[in-house]
Write a protein that holds these residues in place. Structure first.
Motif, short mmCIF file in Angstrom:
data_model
loop_
_atom_site.label_atom_id
_atom_site.label_comp_id
_atom_site.label_asym_id
_atom_site.label_seq_id
_atom_site.Cartn_x
_atom_site.Cartn_y
_atom_site.Cartn_z
N ARG A 1 -8.34 18.71 -8.95
CA ARG A 1 -8.71 19.74 -10.10
C ARG A 1 -9.71 20.82 -9.66
N TRP A 2 -10.47 20.35 -8.82
CA TRP A 2 -11.24 21.31 -8.13
C TRP A 2 -10.52 22.50 -7.38
N THR A 3 -9.41 22.02 -6.78
CA THR A 3 -8.49 23.07 -5.84
C THR A 3 -7.88 24.03 -7.01
N ALA A 4 -7.50 23.46 -8.04
CA ALA A 4 -6.72 24.16 -9.04
C ALA A 4 -7.83 25.04 -9.89
N ALA B 1 -12.56 24.84 -0.68
CA ALA B 1 -12.02 23.78 -1.80
C ALA B 1 -11.35 22.77 -1.22
N ALA B 2 -10.67 22.89 -0.23
CA ALA B 2 -9.61 21.98 0.48
C ALA B 2 -10.39 21.07 1.53
N ASP B 3 -11.59 21.73 1.80
CA ASP B 3 -12.23 20.97 2.97
C ASP B 3 -13.38 19.90 2.16
N MET B 4 -13.32 18.78 3.01
CA MET B 4 -14.22 17.74 2.28
C MET B 4 -15.32 17.33 3.09
N SER B 5 -15.20 18.15 4.49
CA SER B 5 -16.47 18.01 5.39
C SER B 5 -17.75 17.86 4.73
N TYR B 6 -18.00 19.03 4.05
CA TYR B 6 -19.46 19.57 3.68
C TYR B 6 -19.85 18.74 2.29
N TYR B 7 -18.82 17.85 1.84
CA TYR B 7 -19.38 17.36 0.53
C TYR B 7 -19.95 15.85 0.91
N ALA B 8 -21.24 15.98 0.85
CA ALA B 8 -22.03 14.92 1.14
C ALA B 8 -21.94 13.78 -0.06
N ALA C 1 -4.53 26.94 3.34
CA ALA C 1 -5.57 26.01 2.51
C ALA C 1 -4.74 24.78 2.00
N ASN C 2 -3.53 24.96 1.70
CA ASN C 2 -2.67 23.75 1.56
C ASN C 2 -2.56 22.70 2.65
N GLU C 3 -2.43 23.21 3.78
CA GLU C 3 -2.35 22.35 5.05
C GLU C 3 -3.56 21.66 5.29
N LEU C 4 -4.53 22.41 5.15
CA LEU C 4 -6.01 21.82 5.27
C LEU C 4 -6.21 20.68 4.26
N PHE C 5 -5.76 21.02 3.11
CA PHE C 5 -6.09 19.79 2.11
C PHE C 5 -5.10 18.49 2.17
N THR C 6 -3.96 18.86 2.58
CA THR C 6 -3.22 17.82 3.19
C THR C 6 -3.71 16.94 4.32
N ARG C 7 -4.33 17.75 5.24
CA ARG C 7 -4.90 16.88 6.35
C ARG C 7 -6.13 16.26 5.95
N GLN C 8 -7.11 16.73 5.26
CA GLN C 8 -8.24 16.22 4.75
C GLN C 8 -8.43 14.88 3.82
N HIS C 9 -7.47 15.22 2.88
CA HIS C 9 -6.91 14.08 2.02
C HIS C 9 -5.98 13.08 2.48
N ALA C 10 -5.61 13.22 3.50
CA ALA C 10 -4.55 11.93 3.77
C ALA C 10 -5.04 10.55 3.55
N LYS C 11 -6.33 10.36 4.16
CA LYS C 11 -6.75 8.96 4.06
C LYS C 11 -6.90 8.71 2.62
N LEU C 12 -7.59 9.39 1.78
CA LEU C 12 -7.93 9.27 0.42
C LEU C 12 -6.55 9.16 -0.32
#
Length: 378
Positions: free
Chosen positions: A165-168, A134-141, A189-200
């Motif tokens: 919302r998706w993560t919750a 849920a925290a990973d954006m890599s596969y969300y095309a 998972a929380n650390e992965l979410f922070t890294r993946q969504h930093a630019k967003l």
């Protein structure tokens, strides 16, 4: 309609005869029923381990591509299929639905609490839980699904809100102790979410500030016009300072609409200022900031619409004694039409607003139940 029914019948027939998922299901599940056929599956376990089953198992293909009707039909006719998992990655359909952001399929699996609990406990071969996916954006095309509106305008704040919302949503079905689980890379998972969504998050901050600033400028202009109109009443004033047309019903319409426009514009201004002063953290982007911004623009839109009504009331007030109703009607339509078209074109604007209203109603119900519970305990 006939073609659609034929297609549904064909789909059901194919699903009924498809047991390709059985080769990658647990042994106890496979032994619980007799296989009729095993089409398009590797005959050796080694083949399944080297080649991802994403590529040839219909259940996984439908999950990855978001064809919820096929997934629902497979699980309806073959409930055991829910236990199937990709041997190479160690992922089941719940992992895939979460990874590819397939909400419809997620809800289908979630209907059965027993199946959901079994699938949610699974950790894949890389040590990832469903919360990691849920925290990973890599596969969300399809990132543009939540990030652009009907006109193609980039909306990073609302995209970030949907990601939160998706993560919750996923966090509600995962065991509590999994929240601190680290994968093979040593990341929670929380650390992965922070890294993946930093630019967003940075894009959302900039977009939110610029949008709120633009809205506040317009709100100030509308408030200035409404404030000035209150002291330059149509028809002028008499020697005692009273409006000459104060007895006309159209003057009452002018006064009320101008006052409402001023109130709406000042309230929207305060909302925009509140947005600009708020801390731009992940927690605030979940509910607070997007709702405040949407509410501010709705109030601004209402103030503009009411100001057009004020303009229309002024025109009618000045020419109504001439009985030229057709001209008066034209003025009213011309005054209201631009903002009516604006409202019709921005459907997403209303969708987000009403979602915010539903959230407020939900919170009010929770507060009411909590209050009743406290009263009963006393």
């Amino acid at each position: 309609m006939r073609n659609q029914n034929v297609l549904l019948e064909l789909t059901e027939l194919l699903v009924l005869k498809d047991y390709s998922w059985a080769k990658i299901a647990p042994t106890e599940v496979v032994n619980s029923f007799s296989l009729v056929s095993k089409p398009n599956i590797p005959h050796k376990k080694e083949d399944a381990e080297t080649k991802s089953t994403y590529e040839y198992i219909p259940l996984f293909i439908a999950t990855r591509t978001g064809i919820s009707q096929i997934v629902e039909k497979i699980l309806e006719l073959h409930p055991q299929a829910a236990e199937a998992h990709d041997i190479k990655h160690g992922q089941n359909i719940l992992h895939m639905a979460i990874k590819y952001r397939r909400l419809a399929i997620f809800n289908i699996v979630k209907k059965s609490k027993f199946i959901t609990s079994r699938l949610a406990d699974v950790i894949d071969n890389d040590g990832n839980t469903i919360l990691h996916h849920a925290a990973d954006m890599s596969y969300y095309a399809d990132m543009s699904y939540y990030s652009v509106d009907a006109e193609g305008t980039y909306l990073p704040a609302f995209q970030l809100q949907e990601e939160l919302r998706w993560t919750a949503r996923v966090q509600k079905i995962i065991p509590l102790n999994y929240a601190m689980h680290r994968n093979k890379k040593g990341v929670t998972a929380n650390e992965l979410f922070t890294r993946q969504h930093a630019k967003l998050l940075e894009s959302a901050k900039v977009w939110m500030k610029e949008t709120a600033q633009s809205g506040s400028i317009v709100a100030v202009l509308v408030a200035t016009v409404a404030y000035a109109a209150a002291y330059t009443v149509p028809g002028g004033t008499n020697q005692n300072g009273f409006p000459n047309l104060r007895h006309s019903p159209f003057f009452k319409a002018f006064t009320i609409s101008n006052t409402v426009s001023l109130i709406f514009s000042l309230t929207s201004l305060g909302t925009f200022l509140n947005v600009m002063r708020s801390p731009f953290s992940y927690k605030n982007f979940h509910h607070s900031l997007p709702f405040k911004l949407t509410l501010g623009f709705l109030l601004l839109f209402c103030s503009l619409l009411v100001s057009m009504l004020t303009f229309a009331a002024t025109i009618v007030l000045l020419i109504h004694h001439q009985k030229i109703w057709s001209i008066s009607l034209i003025y009213v339509v011309v005054a209201i039409l631009p903002f009516s078209m604006f409202g019709l074109k921005h459907n997403r604007f209303y969708d987000v607003f009403f979602k915010g209203l539903k959230y407020i109603k939900k919170k009010l119900r929770c507060c009411k139940r909590r209050y009743v519970r406290i009263r009963m305990q006393r």
